[in-house]
Write a protein that holds these residues in place. Sequence first.
Motif, short mmCIF file in Angstrom:
data_model
loop_
_atom_site.label_atom_id
_atom_site.label_comp_id
_atom_site.label_asym_id
_atom_site.label_seq_id
_atom_site.Cartn_x
_atom_site.Cartn_y
_atom_site.Cartn_z
N GLY A 293 0.70 -1.34 0.12
CA GLY A 293 0.14 0.05 -0.40
C GLY A 293 0.79 1.31 -0.12
O GLY A 293 0.67 2.34 -0.54
N VAL A 294 1.65 0.77 0.75
CA VAL A 294 2.97 2.42 1.11
C VAL A 294 3.61 2.32 -0.36
O VAL A 294 3.59 4.12 -0.84
N GLN A 296 2.44 1.79 -3.40
CA GLN A 296 0.80 2.30 -4.06
C GLN A 296 0.53 3.69 -3.59
O GLN A 296 0.33 4.53 -4.46
N ALA A 297 0.18 3.83 -2.77
CA ALA A 297 0.64 5.73 -2.31
C ALA A 297 1.77 6.84 -2.97
O ALA A 297 0.90 7.26 -3.56
N GLY A 300 1.17 6.88 -6.08
CA GLY A 300 -0.49 7.28 -6.72
C GLY A 300 -0.04 8.84 -6.88
O GLY A 300 -0.42 9.91 -7.21
N MET A 301 0.82 8.79 -5.63
CA MET A 301 0.68 10.95 -5.27
C MET A 301 2.12 11.63 -6.43
O MET A 301 2.07 12.38 -6.47
N LYS B 45 -8.08 4.54 -11.40
CA LYS B 45 -6.10 4.49 -11.73
C LYS B 45 -6.12 4.88 -13.51
O LYS B 45 -5.30 5.46 -13.41
N TYR B 79 -5.03 11.49 -4.02
CA TYR B 79 -5.20 9.75 -4.21
C TYR B 79 -5.17 9.44 -2.59
O TYR B 79 -3.98 9.42 -1.48
N ILE B 81 -5.95 5.63 -0.51
CA ILE B 81 -6.81 4.29 -0.19
C ILE B 81 -6.43 4.22 0.49
O ILE B 81 -6.82 4.25 1.66
N SER B 83 -5.66 0.76 1.72
CA SER B 83 -4.49 0.96 3.16
C SER B 83 -4.14 1.56 3.11
O SER B 83 -3.19 2.03 4.49
N ILE B 84 -4.62 2.93 2.70
CA ILE B 84 -4.10 4.42 3.12
C ILE B 84 -2.04 4.97 3.08
O ILE B 84 -2.31 5.06 2.24
N ASP B 160 -9.73 4.94 -3.58
CA ASP B 160 -9.89 4.14 -4.12
C ASP B 160 -10.66 3.27 -2.59
O ASP B 160 -9.48 3.05 -1.38
#
Lengths: 404, 308
Positions: A293-294, A296-297, A300-301, B45, B79, B81, B83-84, B160
């Motif tokens: 998740g880290v 992905q975030a 995404g940023m 996405k 953004y 999500i 799972s933060i 998301d």
Amino acid sequence: MRPASPVHPPLIRNRPLLALAVFLALGAFLLPVLSHAPNRLISGRPVPLLSLPATSLALMAAPALLLGAGAFLPQSRRSLQAVALAAALFISSLLFAAGAEASRLGAEASAAARSSLGSGFWVMLLAACLILADSLARAGLPAPARLLAGVAAFIPAALMIGFGHLDDLSVMKEYANRADVFRQAVVEHLVIVVGALVPTLLIGVPLGVLASRRPGLGRRTLAGLGVIQTIPSIALFGLLMAPLSALALAVPALGAAGIRGIGLAPAIIALTLYCLLPMVRNTAEGLARTPRGVVQAARGMGLTERQILWRVRVPLALPVFLSGLRVTLAQSIGLAAVAALIGAGGLGSIMFQGLFANALDLVLLGAVPIVVMVMAVDALFRFAAGSLRIGASDGATAATGAGR
Amino acid sequence: MIRFSGVSKAYGSLSVIEGLDLEIARGEFCVLIGASGSGKSTVLKLINRLEEHDSGEIRFAGEEIRSFRPEVIRRRMGYAIQSIGLFPHWTIEDNVATVPRLLGWDELRIGRRVDELLALLDLDAVRIRRAYPHQLSGGQQQRIGVARALAADPDVLLMDEPFGALDPIAREGLQAEIARIHRATGKTIVFVTHDIDEALKLATRIVLIDKGRIVQAAPPREVLSAPANDFVRDFLGREDHGLKLLSVETVAERMRAGETAPANGSIGAGDNLRHALSKMIATGAKRLSVTGSSGEIVGTLHLSDIVG
């Protein structure tokens, strides 16, 4: 099944300490603290602790009694710190008494006489060191203070060596006879270790990065490196001798550059092969433990892949990576001793010389510095990893824990 | 603001999005909803290029999104999500400041912005600025996640399933928070969820997606009153369909204005009818006084006004 709440607190408050104190006492009374021989070829006459002068005995008895009493004291931080201090004092007084007795015996005998440390000394030293480590670990000190306290405990020993108080012990006599050889051996030893560390980092880190990206490849790499670990070091040195000799013969330039079947080249290659496993494994594991998740975030940023690597993955991997480096270094300092057998020199050459000549003091002269070096590296890296822990590793475990 | 025209996306031979046409207007709170595997997350996405579309065209503020570098477009979109994904080795302050730092804001402006955002998300800035994420509860962490998404004042907020992993109380608090932020800032929000109640509560428009196609795209009330087909009806849940209808209408719309004789209980004019009915059933009252924003009685709501 527990009995009703006891009215009296238990008599023994610290069982491990009591066990170690008993172990120490057994070593003190049943085993010789020194062994004295007219020369180094004859096995010595045991010197029991109780034959030492009363002043020496009194010096050791005070901290020893405190150690024993520590098992019955309430286990507060303060009492644990007192026990650690008593253990440190005991170690110093033990060394002091052994040095003094060796001088006294030496004065009565010829120059060839040898007073070497006996089994009782080693048992007492081991017990006291274990008590010191255990009580420091439980005394609630922050990591840097613990490290400092551990170092401070051995300052008196270093002073005694520096000021010549231990010069009549046979280990120090061997050192005096071979100070030049000893110094050269230490340098050679470090050359082997650093010589293996450089290629380990150059090969191991990229392999670890690759393994973290492609788990299939990673598993096979680690399996292969694991097989190497099972080859005994002497066998691996032997296996390298033939191909390297052939190479040196085929390409004389390589031979001239020191690439031969014996000496530094096979030692460094073999150590590198051993060290790759912890290096690759910890690099890969460290990088892989960044929570998905880290990443992905971060992506995404709008962090670039390079920024994700250097700002997120690498800092989160660092504690695991450092512990891999710690294992690697400790392992290669130890294994470098064996490299003496193929002519790479180092402290191992002093150790093996002692082994083949049945001169225990020579073995010690080679082995003790190795132990000290391993312990120093271990403490240093644990300290470094501990100071990184604050945000990174706690947070990472918390994050993965929440994900499950 | 964002326009999909004939967008398709496949993973190998598996098609996830097929011929999607969708326009999301500025200031909309657009909720993409569907079952898992419906392709709703993929649609989200595609907007910030975490996934690339195979064919068709996606325009952001009038320009094809491929004309931007991915990082550039992502920094213009907040953004958040499920799972933060807070950086565990950074303080809360550094986490919130991520995108402003990437954009090269000066530290003074970043510091002010962090304070502003923590206040907006109802967090005690003094206490948590220097804390690390693992020292916070899940709900607080996601508040930081939302603050971080809003940090550089983006044109669009992509979310998301942001509240999917939170406990019901934290989730409701954050839903109210994001609705308030939407009203206050007028940001365009694209929000993915599989929770129909969440969608009904937040959306200005619901986009129901199944097997990579849009089944219905309409305001919540229209989705409820005129479901496009049986799939939508099933998704809304046939059993409490009526209650859901009530939940998107306010008391003010059905009350008898001007009837100010006090009743046994009262309800706010802005509350929804589901809440009012629940209160009537719980208290046994057949009518409730309706109170305005300052507590004065502005009308009365009878049971027959709800059922009739």
